[in-house]
Design a protein around this motif. Sequence first.
Motif, PDB file in Angstrom:
ATOM      1  N   ASP A 104     -10.211 -21.609 -41.659  1.00  0.00           N
ATOM      2  CA  ASP A 104     -11.650 -21.383 -41.502  1.00  0.00           C
ATOM      3  C   ASP A 104     -12.434 -22.690 -41.532  1.00  0.00           C
ATOM      4  OD1 ASP A 104     -11.323 -18.601 -41.407  1.00  0.00           O
ATOM      5  OD2 ASP A 104     -11.361 -18.459 -43.588  1.00  0.00           O
ATOM      6  N   ALA A 105     -11.908 -23.682 -42.250  1.00  0.00           N
ATOM      7  CA  ALA A 105     -12.543 -24.995 -42.338  1.00  0.00           C
ATOM      8  C   ALA A 105     -11.504 -25.990 -42.817  1.00  0.00           C
ATOM      9  CB  ALA A 105     -13.739 -24.971 -43.282  1.00  0.00           C
ATOM     10  N   VAL A 106     -11.751 -27.271 -42.554  1.00  0.00           N
ATOM     11  CA  VAL A 106     -10.790 -28.315 -42.914  1.00  0.00           C
ATOM     12  C   VAL A 106     -11.524 -29.544 -43.409  1.00  0.00           C
ATOM     13  CG1 VAL A 106      -9.060 -27.552 -41.226  1.00  0.00           C
ATOM     14  CG2 VAL A 106     -10.754 -29.282 -40.563  1.00  0.00           C
ATOM     15  N   HIS A 107     -10.851 -30.328 -44.234  1.00  0.00           N
ATOM     16  CA  HIS A 107     -11.242 -31.709 -44.453  1.00  0.00           C
ATOM     17  C   HIS A 107     -10.617 -32.530 -43.321  1.00  0.00           C
ATOM     18  CE1 HIS A 107     -12.797 -30.563 -48.285  1.00  0.00           C
ATOM     19  NE2 HIS A 107     -11.610 -30.368 -48.848  1.00  0.00           N
ATOM     20  N   ILE A 108     -11.245 -33.636 -42.996  1.00  0.00           N
ATOM     21  CA  ILE A 108     -10.753 -34.423 -41.869  1.00  0.00           C
ATOM     22  C   ILE A 108     -10.955 -35.907 -42.143  1.00  0.00           C
ATOM     23  CG2 ILE A 108     -12.951 -34.266 -40.594  1.00  0.00           C
ATOM     24  CD1 ILE A 108     -11.206 -33.954 -38.019  1.00  0.00           C
ATOM     25  N   ALA A 109      -9.938 -36.701 -41.818  1.00  0.00           N
ATOM     26  CA  ALA A 109      -9.999 -38.153 -41.987  1.00  0.00           C
ATOM     27  C   ALA A 109      -9.500 -38.803 -40.703  1.00  0.00           C
ATOM     28  CB  ALA A 109      -9.140 -38.599 -43.171  1.00  0.00           C
ATOM     29  N   GLY A 110     -10.195 -39.838 -40.267  1.00  0.00           N
ATOM     30  CA  GLY A 110      -9.804 -40.502 -39.033  1.00  0.00           C
ATOM     31  C   GLY A 110      -9.905 -42.006 -39.148  1.00  0.00           C
ATOM     32  N   HIS A 111      -8.960 -42.679 -38.510  1.00  0.00           N
ATOM     33  CA  HIS A 111      -8.938 -44.140 -38.451  1.00  0.00           C
ATOM     34  C   HIS A 111      -9.157 -44.576 -37.017  1.00  0.00           C
ATOM     35  CE1 HIS A 111      -6.605 -48.000 -37.926  1.00  0.00           C
ATOM     36  NE2 HIS A 111      -7.422 -48.323 -38.904  1.00  0.00           N
ATOM     37  N   ASP A 112      -9.990 -45.598 -36.815  1.00  0.00           N
ATOM     38  CA  ASP A 112     -10.143 -46.189 -35.485  1.00  0.00           C
ATOM     39  C   ASP A 112     -10.635 -45.097 -34.512  1.00  0.00           C
ATOM     40  OD1 ASP A 112      -9.347 -48.866 -33.974  1.00  0.00           O
ATOM     41  OD2 ASP A 112      -8.514 -47.255 -32.754  1.00  0.00           O
ATOM     42  N   ILE A 113      -9.988 -44.916 -33.371  1.00  0.00           N
ATOM     43  CA  ILE A 113     -10.388 -43.880 -32.419  1.00  0.00           C
ATOM     44  C   ILE A 113     -10.418 -42.515 -33.095  1.00  0.00           C
ATOM     45  CG2 ILE A 113      -9.755 -42.671 -30.292  1.00  0.00           C
ATOM     46  CD1 ILE A 113     -10.832 -45.438 -29.744  1.00  0.00           C
ATOM     47  N   GLY A 114      -9.448 -42.272 -33.975  1.00  0.00           N
ATOM     48  CA  GLY A 114      -9.424 -41.007 -34.703  1.00  0.00           C
ATOM     49  C   GLY A 114     -10.650 -40.801 -35.557  1.00  0.00           C
ATOM     50  N   GLY A 115     -11.233 -41.883 -36.070  1.00  0.00           N
ATOM     51  CA  GLY A 115     -12.473 -41.770 -36.824  1.00  0.00           C
ATOM     52  C   GLY A 115     -13.638 -41.358 -35.939  1.00  0.00           C
ATOM     53  N   MET A 116     -13.655 -41.860 -34.705  1.00  0.00           N
ATOM     54  CA  MET A 116     -14.689 -41.436 -33.767  1.00  0.00           C
ATOM     55  C   MET A 116     -14.571 -39.950 -33.478  1.00  0.00           C
ATOM     56  SD  MET A 116     -14.590 -44.553 -30.996  1.00  0.00           S
ATOM     57  CE  MET A 116     -14.493 -46.274 -31.504  1.00  0.00           C
ATOM     58  N   VAL A 117     -13.339 -39.462 -33.345  1.00  0.00           N
ATOM     59  CA  VAL A 117     -13.122 -38.034 -33.087  1.00  0.00           C
ATOM     60  C   VAL A 117     -13.503 -37.215 -34.319  1.00  0.00           C
ATOM     61  CG1 VAL A 117     -11.418 -36.274 -32.473  1.00  0.00           C
ATOM     62  CG2 VAL A 117     -11.308 -38.541 -31.406  1.00  0.00           C
ATOM     63  N   ALA A 118     -13.151 -37.709 -35.510  1.00  0.00           N
ATOM     64  CA  ALA A 118     -13.516 -37.002 -36.740  1.00  0.00           C
ATOM     65  C   ALA A 118     -15.032 -36.869 -36.862  1.00  0.00           C
ATOM     66  CB  ALA A 118     -12.941 -37.722 -37.954  1.00  0.00           C
ATOM     67  N   TYR A 119     -15.755 -37.938 -36.541  1.00  0.00           N
ATOM     68  CA  TYR A 119     -17.211 -37.893 -36.580  1.00  0.00           C
ATOM     69  C   TYR A 119     -17.747 -36.875 -35.568  1.00  0.00           C
ATOM     70  CZ  TYR A 119     -22.035 -39.298 -35.684  1.00  0.00           C
ATOM     71  OH  TYR A 119     -23.388 -39.290 -35.489  1.00  0.00           O
ATOM     72  N   ALA A 120     -17.212 -36.894 -34.343  1.00  0.00           N
ATOM     73  CA  ALA A 120     -17.651 -35.941 -33.323  1.00  0.00           C
ATOM     74  C   ALA A 120     -17.317 -34.513 -33.727  1.00  0.00           C
ATOM     75  CB  ALA A 120     -17.009 -36.281 -31.980  1.00  0.00           C
ATOM     76  N   PHE A 121     -16.193 -34.315 -34.407  1.00  0.00           N
ATOM     77  CA  PHE A 121     -15.818 -32.990 -34.890  1.00  0.00           C
ATOM     78  C   PHE A 121     -16.854 -32.495 -35.897  1.00  0.00           C
ATOM     79  CE2 PHE A 121     -13.747 -30.224 -37.971  1.00  0.00           C
ATOM     80  CZ  PHE A 121     -13.081 -29.304 -37.158  1.00  0.00           C
ATOM     81  N   ALA A 122     -17.196 -33.329 -36.876  1.00  0.00           N
ATOM     82  CA  ALA A 122     -18.158 -32.927 -37.896  1.00  0.00           C
ATOM     83  C   ALA A 122     -19.538 -32.675 -37.297  1.00  0.00           C
ATOM     84  CB  ALA A 122     -18.233 -33.990 -38.982  1.00  0.00           C
ATOM     85  N   ALA A 123     -19.916 -33.470 -36.279  1.00  0.00           N
ATOM     86  CA  ALA A 123     -21.230 -33.322 -35.662  1.00  0.00           C
ATOM     87  C   ALA A 123     -21.328 -32.053 -34.826  1.00  0.00           C
ATOM     88  CB  ALA A 123     -21.538 -34.540 -34.791  1.00  0.00           C
ATOM     89  N   ASN A 124     -20.245 -31.714 -34.146  1.00  0.00           N
ATOM     90  CA  ASN A 124     -20.264 -30.581 -33.221  1.00  0.00           C
ATOM     91  C   ASN A 124     -19.762 -29.281 -33.830  1.00  0.00           C
ATOM     92  OD1 ASN A 124     -21.024 -31.597 -30.331  1.00  0.00           O
ATOM     93  ND2 ASN A 124     -19.679 -33.185 -31.174  1.00  0.00           N
ATOM     94  N   HIS A 125     -19.022 -29.388 -34.932  1.00  0.00           N
ATOM     95  CA  HIS A 125     -18.439 -28.181 -35.538  1.00  0.00           C
ATOM     96  C   HIS A 125     -18.642 -28.218 -37.057  1.00  0.00           C
ATOM     97  CE1 HIS A 125     -16.719 -27.752 -31.573  1.00  0.00           C
ATOM     98  NE2 HIS A 125     -16.152 -28.942 -31.702  1.00  0.00           N
ATOM     99  N   PRO A 126     -19.893 -28.293 -37.502  1.00  0.00           N
ATOM    100  CA  PRO A 126     -20.144 -28.410 -38.945  1.00  0.00           C
ATOM    101  C   PRO A 126     -19.634 -27.213 -39.733  1.00  0.00           C
ATOM    102  CG  PRO A 126     -22.178 -27.939 -37.746  1.00  0.00           C
ATOM    103  CD  PRO A 126     -21.142 -28.271 -36.722  1.00  0.00           C
ATOM    104  N   GLU A 127     -19.589 -26.037 -39.081  1.00  0.00           N
ATOM    105  CA  GLU A 127     -19.130 -24.845 -39.792  1.00  0.00           C
ATOM    106  C   GLU A 127     -17.640 -24.903 -40.125  1.00  0.00           C
ATOM    107  OE1 GLU A 127     -18.078 -24.239 -35.548  1.00  0.00           O
ATOM    108  OE2 GLU A 127     -19.772 -25.116 -36.634  1.00  0.00           O
ATOM    109  N   LEU A 128     -16.905 -25.796 -39.461  1.00  0.00           N
ATOM    110  CA  LEU A 128     -15.469 -25.950 -39.713  1.00  0.00           C
ATOM    111  C   LEU A 128     -15.155 -27.148 -40.600  1.00  0.00           C
ATOM    112  CD1 LEU A 128     -14.024 -25.305 -36.117  1.00  0.00           C
ATOM    113  CD2 LEU A 128     -14.243 -23.675 -37.995  1.00  0.00           C
TER     114      LEU A 128
END
Length: 313
Positions: A104-128
């Motif tokens: 239903d929801a996750v914690h997420i950590a990203g490094h480098d490009i993965g950090g950009m994706v993690a940020y976009a995930f949190a911005a676009n899918h805050p409910e998750l």
Amino acid sequence: MPGAVSEAELARSLEGGFVSRHADIGGVRLHYVEGGHGDPLLLLGGWPQTWWQFHKIMPALAEHFRVIAVDLRGMGGSDKPAGGYGKKAMAADIRGLVGHLGHDAVHIAGHDIGGMVAYAFAANHPELTGRVALLDIAPPDDRFFRYSLLPVPGRHQVDGDIHAGPGRFLWWFAFNQVPDLPERLLAGRARLLIDWMIDYLAADPAALTDHDRDVYARAYSSDEAIRAGNAWYRALPQDIADGKTYAPLSAPVLALGGGEGTRALLEPVLAPRVTDLEIVEVPDSGHYIAEEQPEAVVGHFLRFFRDRPHDAA
């Protein structure tokens, strides 16, 4: 590459019962490695690496979390389609994977490009999104257009020596924008690039062993792998435009930077975009924090994701 170790063998080499799996998400086959028990914690890696960059921290984290280390679209054991390398689209891949795994929801950590994706995930899918950690990266913004790719006489005072510092001169941001040429130069010779990047960006290059470097070189040895990795950089103008439409993140964010001075780099970019922000400089580390200082990263992750009061993901 002779004697290459498979993704399944790499996963089995880690304590914690890790296994290598694939999932078909919106027509793209994503590779991920998972193990452990507890709240789900996704780990997203960067260029030019794979999920393996988290191998030093995954066993300890698996004692407290269901750890899921993902090869992003274009990375390692995942598909390398012709398009879809904007970080918003790649975050949608991760959203699909979260649904596939039944969380239903996750914690997420990203490094480098993965950090950009993690940020976009949190911005676009805050409910998750539970909590977010960004490792030595901030979201793309207009400053990317103003990077000095080489030392500037009179400003950096290093006599044109890219290795003399201070700071990092990110020439590969431009190189990876060039169509077709990187594939021709690097196919079958990715280890040369891997070694240069690690030796330039790590405070302790020996922390990334020959075996680690071989894993990454194998992952980027083909034309399509080089082309896909470069596509993450070619999408940066779209990422910058997308980022301007995002509201500040509501999820708590931990930003880990490698060594002194990173707070001054990260805070001006992150502070306006995050409502609950903590920035920590990790001593004696360069860019590859999870490999150079794994015990410190595990400690910060446990404090942030597990011990700090919050609603569990």
